[in-house]
Design an enzyme around this catalytic site. Sequence first.
Site, PDB file in Angstrom:
ATOM      1  N   HIS A   1      59.180   0.953  -4.619  1.00 16.50           N
ATOM      2  CA  HIS A   1      60.309   0.182  -4.089  1.00 16.50           C
ATOM      3  C   HIS A   1      60.483  -1.108  -4.885  1.00 16.50           C
ATOM      4  O   HIS A   1      61.597  -1.446  -5.320  1.00 16.50           O
ATOM      5  CB  HIS A   1      60.041  -0.103  -2.602  1.00 16.50           C
ATOM      6  CG  HIS A   1      61.067  -0.958  -1.932  1.00 16.50           C
ATOM      7  ND1 HIS A   1      61.890  -0.478  -0.945  1.00 16.50           N
ATOM      8  CD2 HIS A   1      61.403  -2.266  -2.083  1.00 16.50           C
ATOM      9  CE1 HIS A   1      62.679  -1.444  -0.519  1.00 16.50           C
ATOM     10  NE2 HIS A   1      62.404  -2.544  -1.194  1.00 16.50           N
ATOM     11  N   GLU A   2      59.379  -1.833  -5.091  1.00 22.18           N
ATOM     12  CA  GLU A   2      59.444  -3.093  -5.827  1.00 22.18           C
ATOM     13  C   GLU A   2      59.717  -2.877  -7.311  1.00 22.18           C
ATOM     14  O   GLU A   2      60.405  -3.682  -7.949  1.00 22.18           O
ATOM     15  CB  GLU A   2      58.132  -3.873  -5.639  1.00 22.18           C
ATOM     16  CG  GLU A   2      57.911  -4.367  -4.224  1.00 22.18           C
ATOM     17  CD  GLU A   2      59.019  -5.285  -3.734  1.00 22.18           C
ATOM     18  OE1 GLU A   2      59.552  -6.060  -4.560  1.00 22.18           O
ATOM     19  OE2 GLU A   2      59.360  -5.216  -2.541  1.00 22.18           O
TER      20      GLU A   2
ATOM     21  N   ASP B   1      66.278  -6.875   1.649  1.00 24.31           N
ATOM     22  CA  ASP B   1      67.224  -6.629   0.572  1.00 24.31           C
ATOM     23  C   ASP B   1      68.669  -6.642   1.067  1.00 24.31           C
ATOM     24  O   ASP B   1      69.579  -7.029   0.333  1.00 24.31           O
ATOM     25  CB  ASP B   1      66.913  -5.284  -0.088  1.00 24.31           C
ATOM     26  CG  ASP B   1      65.491  -5.245  -0.628  1.00 24.31           C
ATOM     27  OD1 ASP B   1      65.052  -6.261  -1.196  1.00 24.31           O
ATOM     28  OD2 ASP B   1      64.819  -4.208  -0.464  1.00 24.31           O
TER      29      ASP B   1
ATOM     30  N   HIS C   1      63.407  -2.627  -7.886  1.00 24.82           N
ATOM     31  CA  HIS C   1      64.014  -3.967  -7.982  1.00 24.82           C
ATOM     32  C   HIS C   1      63.792  -4.552  -9.374  1.00 24.82           C
ATOM     33  O   HIS C   1      64.710  -5.074 -10.010  1.00 24.82           O
ATOM     34  CB  HIS C   1      63.370  -4.915  -6.962  1.00 24.82           C
ATOM     35  CG  HIS C   1      63.777  -4.674  -5.553  1.00 24.82           C
ATOM     36  ND1 HIS C   1      65.095  -4.562  -5.148  1.00 24.82           N
ATOM     37  CD2 HIS C   1      63.038  -4.550  -4.416  1.00 24.82           C
ATOM     38  CE1 HIS C   1      65.138  -4.371  -3.843  1.00 24.82           C
ATOM     39  NE2 HIS C   1      63.908  -4.354  -3.381  1.00 24.82           N
TER      40      HIS C   1
END
Length: 364
Positions: free
Chosen positions: A68-69, A170, A72
């Site tokens: 997930h990170e 987010d 980003h």
Amino acid sequence: MKSSFKIGSVMGIPIKLHITFLLVLPMFAYVFAINPQPFGFEGVEPPMTRYAFSVLTALLLFASILLHELAHSYMAMRYGVNIESITLFLFGGVSAMEEMPRKPGQEAKMAFAGPLTSLIIGAICLFIYGNFISPNPSLSQSPIYHIIWILGSMNVVLGVFNLLPAFPMDGGRVLRAFYARRMSYVKATQSAAAVGKFFAILMAIFGLYVGNLWFPLIALFIYVGASEEERSTQVEVTLENILVKDIMSKNVVSVQPSMSVEELVQFMFEKKHMGYPVMEGGNLKGVVTFTDIERVPALDRPAAQVSDIMTRNVISVPSDAQASDALKLITSKNIGRVLVIDNGSLVGILSRTDLVHVLRLRSE
């Protein structure tokens, strides 16, 4: 003691584990071990096997958070943003970026990349479970396949939760990007933060009403995150277009490395500064602060020299650096000042107090 430590690198980004991760990992494993199927492994024997599956599930869940990170970070790097590190915390992961993209479209894409990744992981896991495992009774009872169900469900929850229009999730950044197309960046941040705080208050009230203390705890996390994002954005915009050379102190007072610590204490009382560069023959040797003095017992100060206690690893910035970047550096390193160095020569010093004065003047 370090609060986090590096475990590796992905795409050139250091991956770190915060100490809270080491606390929450056994807790997650225990929760999976005591919950019945399909959200846990209660009843799986022997107990060693049950806990092995639980630990594996917890590790895979945090691996999903890491992906997930990384999503980003990948999008941010495409827009030229430098990623300093990714740290896994108690509540998930955080990407340490030098700055957020200011263009609304870029920020929206970068913010949405994380939840989208979680939703894709969740959808793939649930599709595999629903179409290949669940129809087959012999497979659906195997603990290894419950891991797929848990990962699918948790990633969908993670993706949806992060899309809530509230900082620091987010969705709050996506909302700010939406507002930023219609108003200034600061006003957009304030509006998005207000929505986040409203969500936090509603969540806290709901949690107290149903008697679940997790909701107020998460609400506090959201409220503080929204407030911090609002404050940091205001500071960044206030210092925008101000260079270090515009506000630094050019008349730098320095001390000699041969000065005794007792003399340094008296010198600080006279000059009213709490830190000084250490110079010898025009060469910068280090920096010494009042914190360094405090480590020396009073009886040892007459014999101890500045060279014995000074910090040789000097943190510095060039004079043409942005004041906002200098403030980030001072805050991240938890120091009171940075030296300003151009082409190897000391040209000034910038303190936290200097930056606070500028913020107050610009705010007024």
